[in-house]
Motif scaffolding. Structure first.
Motif, short mmCIF file in Angstrom:
data_model
loop_
_atom_site.label_atom_id
_atom_site.label_comp_id
_atom_site.label_asym_id
_atom_site.label_seq_id
_atom_site.Cartn_x
_atom_site.Cartn_y
_atom_site.Cartn_z
N GLU A 1 0.81 -1.21 0.00
CA GLU A 1 0.00 0.00 0.00
C GLU A 1 0.85 1.27 0.00
O GLU A 1 0.35 2.34 -0.23
CB GLU A 1 -0.92 0.02 1.23
CG GLU A 1 -1.90 -1.14 1.25
CD GLU A 1 -2.77 -1.17 0.02
OE1 GLU A 1 -3.21 -0.10 -0.44
OE2 GLU A 1 -3.00 -2.27 -0.51
N GLY A 2 2.14 1.15 0.28
CA GLY A 2 3.01 2.32 0.31
C GLY A 2 2.55 3.37 1.30
O GLY A 2 2.44 4.54 0.97
N LYS B 1 3.02 9.49 -9.28
CA LYS B 1 2.39 8.80 -8.15
C LYS B 1 2.81 7.33 -8.10
O LYS B 1 2.93 6.75 -7.01
CB LYS B 1 0.87 8.90 -8.26
CG LYS B 1 0.31 10.26 -7.93
CD LYS B 1 -1.21 10.27 -8.08
CE LYS B 1 -1.82 11.62 -7.78
NZ LYS B 1 -3.30 11.61 -7.99
N LYS C 1 4.49 5.69 -4.80
CA LYS C 1 3.99 4.47 -4.16
C LYS C 1 5.12 3.46 -3.95
O LYS C 1 5.22 2.81 -2.90
CB LYS C 1 2.87 3.85 -4.99
CG LYS C 1 2.28 2.59 -4.36
CD LYS C 1 1.15 2.04 -5.21
CE LYS C 1 0.58 0.77 -4.56
NZ LYS C 1 -0.53 0.18 -5.35
N GLU D 1 0.18 9.22 -1.04
CA GLU D 1 -0.06 10.28 -2.01
C GLU D 1 -0.30 11.64 -1.36
O GLU D 1 0.08 12.68 -1.90
CB GLU D 1 -1.27 9.94 -2.89
CG GLU D 1 -0.98 8.92 -3.96
CD GLU D 1 -2.17 8.71 -4.88
OE1 GLU D 1 -3.08 9.56 -4.88
OE2 GLU D 1 -2.20 7.69 -5.60
#
Length: 292
Positions: free
Chosen positions: A29-30, A82, A86, A92
């Motif tokens: 999911e970063g 983006k 990630k 973000e």
């Protein structure tokens, strides 16, 4: 007995917390510094630990980097950036978007104002003297935007008679390219800091055409089909790259790895389809990353 039950509950809670912490290590999911692991001292590690990043992009280019109703830029460049964020394990909402017109792109990288630039940034040798590029991640081509009813301009050669004015942006590759086709640069080439100003000048009759990459011009046409059209075919090839500091080879390699991963897993195509792809331009096959 009561003491034993309390101890058991505490032990179970501790175990659950431990498992939860371990479960975050995959980084899919970063969303946290602990979800990714990078080489000590690398730019990737510094950004991941800081959990924030500054990215330079355009705010005036439909389909690639246009400031939306949210107050943040939207477009293909933004979505590609983006993807990189990630992979760094940064959320973000921790991105700081910095408006970066063509003429300052190298400056903001060299000065450390931003961590990377994704801004319809054509890879060329002159720019490589100051900064480095990852990519390319897309290949555009220069074209010309004219009024819908104009039949006098059919391509760059139409400017050779010296009677027509063409607008582009200071510090851009298209501005340099078009100079090869005009009779008098001083009177025919009009330069602004943004393409929005060029579009407005065309609509108002101060210039006869605007020139930049086809995908940017298609974005303007999509927003005002009654006013504009393209004049002729593309007459250059413009490979777009991600700008980073010249000496940061590890970071450049990381971005290249991330781009290649995006080419293969479908996220690159999705980014296109959700943004510039809506204007009718072809994405084509993934370009070959240049690992110079």
């Amino acid at each position: 007995m009561r003491f034993k039950r309390v101890a058991a509950v505490a032990a179970a809670a501790t175990l659950a917390l431990g498992l939860a912490a371990c479960g975050g290590d995959d980084g899919d999911e970063g969303t946290g510094a602990g979800s990714k692991s990078f080489a000590a001292g690398s730019t990737m590690e510094k950004l991941n630990k800081a959990q924030k990043i500054k990215i330079g992009t355009k705010f005036d280019q439909p389909g690639f980097g246009l400031k939306g109703l949210s107050g943040k830029p939207e477009g293909f460049d933004v979505e590609v950036a983006k993807i990189i964020v990630k992979e760094l394990g940064i959320p973000e909402d921790k991105i700081e978007w910095v408006e970066t017109p063509s003429k300052v792109r190298e400056d903001v990288i060299v000065n450390g104002t931003v961590d990377l630039v994704a801004a319809t940034y054509t890879i060329n040798d002159k720019r490589k003297e100051r900064i480095a590029f990852a990519g390319p991640y897309y290949e555009a081509g220069q074209n010309i935007l004219v009024k819908k009813d104009d039949t006098t301009i059919t391509g760059p050669d139409s400017f050779k008679d010296g009677t027509k004015k063409v607008c582009s942006v200071t510090g851009s590759t298209p501005a340099e390219n078009i100079k090869k086709y005009v009779k008098d640069v001083a009177t025919q080439v009009v330069l602004f800091d943004t393409y929005d100003k060029c579009r407005d000048a065309l609509k108002g009759g101060q210039v006869d055409a605007v020139t930049t990459d086809n995908v940017i011009l298609l974005g303007y046409i999509a927003k005002d089909e009654a006013s504009f059209k393209l004049a002729g075919d593309n007459f250059t090839k413009e490979p777009y790259g991600i700008g980073v500091k010249k000496e940061d080879t590890d970071f450049r390699n990381f971005v290249n790895d991330t781009l290649e991963k995006a080419f293969g897993d479908g996220s690159w195509k999705k980014a296109w389809d959700d943004t510039a792809g809506k204007f009718g331009a072809e994405l084509g096959n993934p370009p070959t990353v240049n690992r110079y």
